[in-house]
Design a protein around this motif. Structure first.
Motif, mmCIF file in Angstrom:
data_model
loop_
_atom_site.group_PDB
_atom_site.id
_atom_site.type_symbol
_atom_site.label_atom_id
_atom_site.label_comp_id
_atom_site.label_asym_id
_atom_site.label_seq_id
_atom_site.Cartn_x
_atom_site.Cartn_y
_atom_site.Cartn_z
ATOM 1 N N LYS A 184 -3.919 -7.985 -3.545
ATOM 2 C CA LYS A 184 -4.752 -6.788 -3.770
ATOM 3 C C LYS A 184 -4.465 -5.765 -2.672
ATOM 4 C CE LYS A 184 -8.268 -4.353 -5.434
ATOM 5 N NZ LYS A 184 -8.192 -3.143 -4.662
ATOM 6 N N ALA A 185 -4.324 -6.245 -1.431
ATOM 7 C CA ALA A 185 -4.038 -5.335 -0.317
ATOM 8 C C ALA A 185 -2.676 -4.657 -0.514
ATOM 9 C CB ALA A 185 -4.075 -6.105 0.999
ATOM 10 N N ASP A 188 -3.074 -1.952 -3.007
ATOM 11 C CA ASP A 188 -3.816 -0.837 -2.415
ATOM 12 C C ASP A 188 -2.883 0.060 -1.585
ATOM 13 O OD1 ASP A 188 -6.076 -1.783 -3.593
ATOM 14 O OD2 ASP A 188 -6.974 -2.602 -1.757
ATOM 15 N N ASN A 189 -1.953 -0.578 -0.863
ATOM 16 C CA ASN A 189 -0.997 0.212 -0.063
ATOM 17 C C ASN A 189 -0.158 1.121 -0.938
ATOM 18 O OD1 ASN A 189 -1.714 -0.840 2.348
ATOM 19 N ND2 ASN A 189 -0.172 -2.458 2.333
ATOM 20 N N ASP A 191 -0.879 2.099 -3.924
ATOM 21 C CA ASP A 191 -1.761 3.082 -4.559
ATOM 22 C C ASP A 191 -1.939 4.286 -3.626
ATOM 23 O OD1 ASP A 191 -3.737 3.986 -6.525
ATOM 24 O OD2 ASP A 191 -5.208 3.549 -4.952
ATOM 25 N N TRP A 242 -7.204 -2.950 -11.204
ATOM 26 C CA TRP A 242 -7.102 -2.493 -9.813
ATOM 27 C C TRP A 242 -6.707 -1.013 -9.729
ATOM 28 C CZ3 TRP A 242 -3.857 -7.184 -7.574
ATOM 29 C CH2 TRP A 242 -4.735 -8.268 -7.367
ATOM 30 N N ASN A 243 -7.092 -0.424 -8.637
ATOM 31 C CA ASN A 243 -6.719 0.953 -8.299
ATOM 32 C C ASN A 243 -7.028 1.927 -9.445
ATOM 33 O OD1 ASN A 243 -4.164 -0.915 -6.944
ATOM 34 N ND2 ASN A 243 -5.600 0.149 -5.624
#
Ligand SMILES: N[C@@H](CCC(=O)N[C@@H](CS)C(=O)NCC(=O)O)C(=O)O
Length: 261
Positions: A184-185, A188-189, A191, A242-243
């Motif tokens: 997930k991290a 996120d990066n 994104d 996600w995102n």
């Protein structure tokens, strides 16, 4: 006609490999017809060598390392070989040069080109937690002829586990969960990076309103992930959510370019 060398599998439609998908999307974005030659892993080196395609690099043991995607571009009228090469980025550059009337994959501007090259060289490191899950999950998609080769070759890439075969990576439910939290991290990066780009160029593709090589790269990853995790899986449902649905929208945009010839 271009012959496109891809690595086969046991799933319907065969195509699964993220790296090869970069070239399939490259050809499809440009609308260049091709025919796929499907290879099992142990066939990659002898077949590409027999066509005189230069290897990607030399392995530590001194032997040449042949990889897919690779292409052979043959003039239909004369039968002359116009190009024989491997490596998804090199192929994208060749297609831009050799087919100037088709949409460009790589920017002509030097700084913009370097940005794509840099991202291509580094982005998978940022996705490592998911690569472990996807790599291990890929063995089951392959035919018997490829499983052993793939399992041993990719286990070397996962040196942190110090195992001989992917099946020996200790993917306990706890470790899977740990990797998924890290995944997930990673998303996120990327994104955050894509948000920045969008603020500058309006999106929805990496360079603005047209797809480019980096979109083929992201696309390849998602085509792989959907095959390994499965459309009905919890992992795929997470990614689609996600995102703020960024990846779901990307997957939807890629659909018209996802045909397999
Ligand atoms: N830089 C190359 C990398 C290609 C690559 O690593 N391909 C893998 C796909 S799994 C391969 O063909 N490996 C052959 C092997 O492991 O023997 C590209 O982007 O085309």
């Amino acid at each position: 006609m271009i012959t496109f060398f891809d690595v086969t599998s046991s799933i319907p439609g065969k195509a699964w490999n993220a790296t090869a998908w970069k070239t399939r999307f490259s050809l499809n974005f440009k609308g260049i017809p091709c025919k796929t030659q499907w290879l099992e892993y142990p066939e990659i080196a002898p077949v590409l060598e027999s066509h005189g395609i230069p290897p990607y690099k030399t392995k530590e043991d001194g032997t040449p390392y042949y990889t897919v995607p690779a292409i052979l571009d043959v003039d239909d009228e004369t039968g002359a070989v116009k190009a024989k090469l491997l490596d998804s980025l090199a192929i994208a550059k060749y297609l831009d040069d050799a087919y100037p009337d088709t949409p460009r994959l790589l920017p002509a501007d030097k700084a913009a080109l370097e940005e794509q090259e840099q991202l291509h060289a580094t982005w998978l490191y940022g996705m490592l937690p998911t690569l472990i899950l996807l790599g291990c999950g890929s063995v089951g998609l392959l035919n018997k002829e490829s499983q052993e080769h793939f399992s041993r070759a990719r286990a070397k890439d996962m040196y942190m586990y110090n195992v001989e075969r992917l099946e020996d990576v200790p993917l306990t439910p706890e470790h899977r969960q740990e990797l998924w939290t890290q995944a997930k991290a990673s998303f996120d990066n990327f994104d955050a990076l894509l948000k920045e780009k969008e603020a500058k160029n309006g999106g929805p593709w990496f360079t603005g309103n047209k797809p480019s090589f980096v979109d083929c790269m992201f696309g390849g990853y998602f085509m792989w992930a959907i095959k390994v995790f499965g459309e009905e899986s919890k992992e795929w449902a997470d990614i689609m959510e996600w995102n703020d649905g960024r990846w779901a929208r990307l997957v939807e945009r890629l659909k018209p370019y996802a045909s397999v010839s």
